[in-house]
Write an enzyme that holds these catalytic residues in place. Sequence first.
Site, PDB file in Angstrom:
ATOM      1  N   TYR A  53       0.743  -1.329   0.293  1.00  0.00           N
ATOM      2  CA  TYR A  53       0.402   0.152   0.335  1.00  0.00           C
ATOM      3  C   TYR A  53       0.597   1.536   0.304  1.00  0.00           C
ATOM      4  CZ  TYR A  53      -4.640  -2.796   0.887  1.00  0.00           C
ATOM      5  OH  TYR A  53      -5.056  -3.654   1.075  1.00  0.00           O
ATOM      6  N   HIS A 128      -1.639 -12.026  -0.034  1.00  0.00           N
ATOM      7  CA  HIS A 128      -2.308 -10.948  -1.198  1.00  0.00           C
ATOM      8  C   HIS A 128      -3.292 -11.272  -2.091  1.00  0.00           C
ATOM      9  CE1 HIS A 128      -2.528  -6.313  -2.060  1.00  0.00           C
ATOM     10  NE2 HIS A 128      -4.009  -6.604  -1.943  1.00  0.00           N
ATOM     11  N   SER A 210     -13.129  -3.376  -1.207  1.00  0.00           N
ATOM     12  CA  SER A 210     -13.830  -2.149  -2.025  1.00  0.00           C
ATOM     13  C   SER A 210     -15.572  -2.517  -1.902  1.00  0.00           C
ATOM     14  CB  SER A 210     -13.101  -2.150  -3.994  1.00  0.00           C
ATOM     15  OG  SER A 210     -13.656  -1.441  -4.323  1.00  0.00           O
ATOM     16  N   GLY A 214     -14.359   0.939  -4.749  1.00  0.00           N
ATOM     17  CA  GLY A 214     -13.719   1.813  -4.606  1.00  0.00           C
ATOM     18  C   GLY A 214     -14.316   3.546  -5.188  1.00  0.00           C
ATOM     19  N   ASN A 262     -10.012   8.392   4.403  1.00  0.00           N
ATOM     20  CA  ASN A 262      -8.823   9.869   4.919  1.00  0.00           C
ATOM     21  C   ASN A 262      -9.985  11.347   5.274  1.00  0.00           C
ATOM     22  OD1 ASN A 262      -6.707   8.685   3.984  1.00  0.00           O
ATOM     23  ND2 ASN A 262      -6.633   9.260   2.000  1.00  0.00           N
TER      24      ASN A 262
END
Length: 296
Positions: A53, A128, A210, A214, A262
Site C-alpha cells: 500500500y 495478498h 472495495s 473504490g 481519508n
Amino acid sequence: MDRLTLGSVEISRLVYGMWRLGDDPDTSPAHVQAKVEACLAQGITTMDQADIYGGYVAEAIFGAALRAAPTLRDQIEIVTKCDIVAPAGRHSAARVKHYDTSAAHITASVEASLRDMATDRIDLLLIHRPDPLMDHHETGRALDGLVTSGKVRAVGVSNFRPWDFSLLQSAMTSPLVTNQIELSLNCRAPFTNGDLAFLQERAIPPMAWSPLAGGHLRAEAGDGLSARLDAIARDAGTDWTAVAVAWLLHHPARVIPVLGTNTLSRIASIADALRVPMDRQTWFELYTLAQGHEVP
C-alpha cells in the site's frame, strides 16, 4: 459493535482500510492517530494494511502514529498482506511486477511489516494474491512457522478462488481464517460463482474489499439503484454508502466490509451501516437494480 472470531483473533465487524493512507496530504502521526481514534469511538478496532500500500510506505506511516501514541497498539488488531512485488519502494529493482510466496520472501515481508508498524506481532497476515508459482508446501510451512513463532497470530488469504484456498490449506496445520475478496453491489459474482458458498460452508467469514467499488459505486450505478439507495438512506437517517454496506452485512456468510477513506467525517460515520434495516426483499430489490434485471 459485533465482533467476529477468526481463529485466535477477534476483530470488529467493520474494518478500517488503510490502502490510501499515503494519498492523504496530511500523513502526520497526529492525523493518522485521529483516524484511528475516530474508528475506536465507534467500536471499529481492526485496521487493514498491506506491505504494498502506498508503494510500500503506508505501513511506515501507520507505524509513525503508533510510535507517537504507543497505547493505541493494544486497542487495535492489525491485518496486513504480502506477496506482491512491484517495481517501487524497497522493491524498485524488480524487473517485472510479480508474486512471491517463497518462505524467504514471506519471512522478510513480515519482518519489514513488524519494523515499519512498530509492533511485535501481526494479528492477521494474508497472502495478498494467488501465486501461479506457489509451492504450497513451502508457503504453508512458512505461514505455520510464523504462527508458531508468535510473530503472526492468525493467517488467511486474499483474492483466492476456492481451489487456491484448498491447495494452500492442504499443506498447513494452522487454519486459513478468512479470504479477503472484492465484493459489492458492483462486484456480485462471488454470490453465485461459488466463492462465498465455499467459505460459508466452512464457516469462514469473508472480508470484503472495495465494498463501495473504490468510491465509484454511485457513479457506476443506474438511476434506479441510486434512487433506491437514497430512499432507504433517508428513512434510516444516513447516506447511501451506509445502505450499500448494510446490504453486505445482511448476508449470512458474515461478510466483514473493509472501508477506507481519508476524510475524518466519513470515518466517523462508518458504523452508520449497522443501523440500516435490511430484509430479504429489500436485499433482492437492490440486487435486482444492480443487475439491471430480475432474478430468473
